[in-house]
Design an enzyme around this catalytic site. Structure first.
Site, PDB file in Angstrom:
ATOM      1  N   HIS A  83      -2.394 -11.507   3.557  1.00  0.00           N
ATOM      2  CA  HIS A  83      -2.731 -12.628   4.427  1.00  0.00           C
ATOM      3  C   HIS A  83      -3.192 -13.833   3.605  1.00  0.00           C
ATOM      4  CE1 HIS A  83      -2.334 -10.174   7.974  1.00  0.00           C
ATOM      5  NE2 HIS A  83      -2.733 -11.179   8.742  1.00  0.00           N
ATOM      6  N   SER A 129     -31.883 -38.539  -0.341  1.00  0.00           N
ATOM      7  CA  SER A 129     -31.375 -37.439  -1.192  1.00  0.00           C
ATOM      8  C   SER A 129     -31.359 -36.129  -0.410  1.00  0.00           C
ATOM      9  CB  SER A 129     -32.187 -37.304  -2.478  1.00  0.00           C
ATOM     10  OG  SER A 129     -33.579 -37.287  -2.242  1.00  0.00           O
ATOM     11  N   MET A 168      14.727  -0.984   1.425  1.00  0.00           N
ATOM     12  CA  MET A 168      16.192  -1.010   1.378  1.00  0.00           C
ATOM     13  C   MET A 168      16.804   0.006   2.345  1.00  0.00           C
ATOM     14  SD  MET A 168      17.326  -3.402  -0.607  1.00  0.00           S
ATOM     15  CE  MET A 168      19.034  -2.868  -0.790  1.00  0.00           C
ATOM     16  N   SER A 220       0.827  -1.209   0.000  1.00  0.00           N
ATOM     17  CA  SER A 220       0.000   0.000   0.000  1.00  0.00           C
ATOM     18  C   SER A 220       0.860   1.257   0.000  1.00  0.00           C
ATOM     19  CB  SER A 220      -0.933  -0.010   1.219  1.00  0.00           C
ATOM     20  OG  SER A 220      -1.811  -1.121   1.179  1.00  0.00           O
ATOM     21  N   ASN A 231      11.889  -4.237  -1.266  1.00  0.00           N
ATOM     22  CA  ASN A 231      11.476  -2.991  -0.640  1.00  0.00           C
ATOM     23  C   ASN A 231      12.174  -2.779   0.711  1.00  0.00           C
ATOM     24  OD1 ASN A 231       9.990  -0.626  -0.428  1.00  0.00           O
ATOM     25  ND2 ASN A 231       8.211  -1.632   0.489  1.00  0.00           N
ATOM     26  N   SER A 243     -40.361 -45.194   1.189  1.00  0.00           N
ATOM     27  CA  SER A 243     -40.451 -46.471   0.474  1.00  0.00           C
ATOM     28  C   SER A 243     -41.855 -47.053   0.560  1.00  0.00           C
ATOM     29  CB  SER A 243     -39.433 -47.465   1.044  1.00  0.00           C
ATOM     30  OG  SER A 243     -38.111 -47.020   0.811  1.00  0.00           O
TER      31      SER A 243
END
Length: 641
Positions: A123, A551, A176, A47, A174, A484
């Protein structure tokens, strides 16, 4: 008399200003566009880098700058300097935690190019957001904290970027300034990343030492790193080749988004050109039908064109009246893409709920939407070791390879060749949530070798011979609800009336056709899929089919409904309260489940999803099985007389 030049009139001044504005707008309009993402591990400075780019490119208004300076002082930024991350981290949760959660898109431009940059979360739990940002990018800036080196998320994001097809990679080391601009630290990180990059197929990348906070090597070369002779970040972004210029050299492909028919004298087919070029007079082929024609007009909002290229939205008119609709693909006639219904693909799973093997999902590829089932993954990839591990499903953020089967052929190309016709998403049919992003590798050979065999005696002839309309009576309900019993009574009544029927009972089917299946969620899904296919074949034979299965999952019942012509699937919900079904416990199954001897039992440790709009609902606490059977037969035959 004065020698001073006469002042210009207000009209002349306004005309000069207008010319300058027109010239600026014209040059701005013809700038190329680069889409890129920033990604990496948490707190690597993504960012901050984007905020710095916006600041240095003068894309911040004065009131924004004042608010930024005020927020930075309130946050207690080191040395009173501006915290550029506050420009991008817009969500309250992001500011509180100091991390990026959502994908933040920002726009800026330089004298040479326009940019859209996506700030992707670091993350692991937000990997889905990162994939979203990467899906349309031409370039990826992989950030590494110079103090930490290559981390797990560095590897994960690099792997995903390469997988998604981003071939322009910038390795931005980055912070540095926090390692005293040490060249040795930079070289060690680049060497470490190079070894990993080659192992996943990244052959080239551009490495830059930067400081997003201090501005080193962002827009101007840093005096703190005289040992670095390469370009600044902005210089590289301004000159790198964009994806659209590469796509323009590929064969012509345009998915049809809309049939444009404003009146009877005009008919065209609108869409965004995915790859290639098209010109008036070109021969084209419409897929999957294979019909051919010639382009007579290329229509745009600004008028007709002689030719168009990848990235342009156009309406194409044909010389011939051929069938073409949304979801079809218009392609160059002599080099068309393929069409198939079985594939191997890589999936990045984005949902909290795991992949349900065999369940039907919606697959959306370009403008095509079809139903698809996913087989058990061949393997998942460990992004740290690149091992291919066995897996039965895919969990959140998992990356795996699996086979897919669609309900009808789709037009496609391998993702490596065409991101538009090779990239897709999977959508949950019940929630409409996007659950996965995928990349097609190739069609399976069996998909090309197995064809429908035409028959002379069809389902209508079979039904006419039996003098009845086929149907599937799908009885669903808890174990012990009476499915059934009622289904058996219904079949006896239909048989006595001379109807041709067949009863598929859950227990009986598991003795033969489905004897290899257990009761895990995946096996239950496959159990219903097979029964649905058998029931469909029996209706093709003209039969009235009765099925008695728990089901439990709504999606599978809807899957079977979709297999049949409209009106032939009759869902019968045998609605018995759970307490009553357990009290009956004819088979002693509830008792075993309560004792922990029967796993994945519906109603105990596996859910039952009640039908929302069944054709028939039977309240077994209010009617007897005999009365229920009478009601079902009357309904069925009353609709089919």
């Amino acid at each position: 008399m004065s020698d001073a030049p006469a002042p210009q009139s207000a009209y002349v001044v306004d005309e000069l200003v207008a010319r300058d504005i027109d010239a600026y707008l014209d040059s701005h309009q013809h700038k190329t566009m680069l889409r890129f993402i920033t990604c990496g591990s948490v707190d690597d400075g993504k960012s901050t880098l984007i905020g710095r780019l916006l600041y240095d490119s003068k894309m911040i208004f004065e009131d924004q700058l004042a608010a930024l300076e005020s927020d930075s002082r309130r946050q207690g930024t080191q040395g009173g300097e501006i915290d550029f991350a506050l420009l991008v981290d817009g969500l309250a949760a992001e500011r509180e935690q100091g991390i990026t959660i959502d994908v933040a898109y920002r726009f800026f431009n330089t004298e040479k190019r326009k940019f859209i940059v996506a700030d992707c979360p670091g993350h692991e739990q937000y990997t889905r957001n990162m994939v979203t940002g990467a899906s349309t990018a031409d370039l990826a800036v992989i950030l590494i904290d110079a103090r930490k080196g290559v981390l797990t998320q560095t590897r994960r994001h690099s792997y995903l970027c390469h997988l998604i097809g981003i071939r322009n990679i910038v390795l931005a080391v980055n912070k540095m300034d926090l390692v005293d601009y040490d060249q040795g630290t930079f070289d060690a990180i680049v060497a470490d990343y190079t070894a990993f990059a080659r192992s996943i197929g990244i052959e080239t990348f551009t490495a830059l030492p930067i400081s997003g906070f201090k501005g080193d090597n962002i827009t101007t070369r840093s005096p703190n790193m005289p040992w670095y002779a390469g370009p600044t970040l902005v210089e590289h972004l301004e000159t790198v080749e964009v994806l659209s210029s590469v796509d323009a050299d590929k064969p012509f492909r345009m998915p049809v988004q809309w049939v444009n028919r404003p009146h009877l004298d005009f008919r065209g087919f609108s869409g965004l050109i995915a790859t290639g070029r098209v010109a008036v007079g070109d021969a084209v082929r419409v897929l999957p039908s294979g019909k051919t024609s010639t382009i007579t007009r290329i229509v745009t909002l600004d008028g007709d064109l002689d030719r168009a290229v990848a990235g342009q939205s156009v309406t194409l008119c044909f010389a011939d009246e051929i069938d073409c609709s949304r979801g079809d693909v218009i392609a160059t006639a002599d080099r068309p893409p393929q069409a198939a219904d079985q594939f191997e693909a890589t999936l990045v799973w984005l949902a909290d709920d795991a992949l349900r093997v065999g369940r039907g999902y919606w697959l959306k590829l370009a403008t095509q939407t079809v139903s698809v089932t996913v087989q058990q993954p061949k393997y998942v990839v460990n992004v740290n070791t690149l091992e291919q591990l066995a897996a039965k499903t895919l969990d959140l953020n998992a990356i795996g390879v699996a086979e897919l089967t669609t309900d009808r052929p789709i037009v496609f190309e391998p993702y490596d060749d065409n991101r538009t016709l090779g990239g897709f998403i999977l959508i949950d049919k019940l929630t409409n949530a996007t659950v996965a992003a995928g990349m097609l590798h190739f069609s399976l050979r069996r998909a090309q070798n197995v064809h429908w065999q035409a028959v002379d005696v069809g389902r209508e002839a079979h039904a006419a011979l039996k003098e009845q309309k086929p149907a599937v009576l799908w009885f669903t309900g808890l174990s012990g609800s009476g499915k059934s019993t009622i289904a058996n009574l219904v079949e006896k009544k239909l048989h006595a009336l001379g109807r041709h029927t067949f009863l598929l009972d859950g227990d009986n089917v598991r003795h033969g056709l489905n004897k290899d299946l257990g009761f895990t969620e995946a096996d239950r899904i496959e159990n219903i899929r097979r029964v649905g296919e058998v029931a469909k074949l029996m209706t093709d034979a003209g039969l009235i089919v009765l099925t008695a299965f728990i089901s439990p999952f709504r999606a599978e019942r809807e899957m079977v409904r979709a297999m049949l012509p409209q009106g032939e699937f009759v869902e019968v919900f045998v609605d018995t309260p759970f307490e009553e079904a357990e009290r009956r416990d004819v088979k002693g199954l509830y008792k075993k489940a309560r004792a922990g001897l029967l796993k994945n039992f519906t109603g105990i440790d596996s859910p039952y999803e009640r039908p929302e709009r069944p054709e028939v609902r039977i309240d077994t606490t209010a009617v007897s099985p005999e009365q229920a059977a009478e009601r079902i037969v009357d309904l069925l035959l009353g609709e089919r007389r």
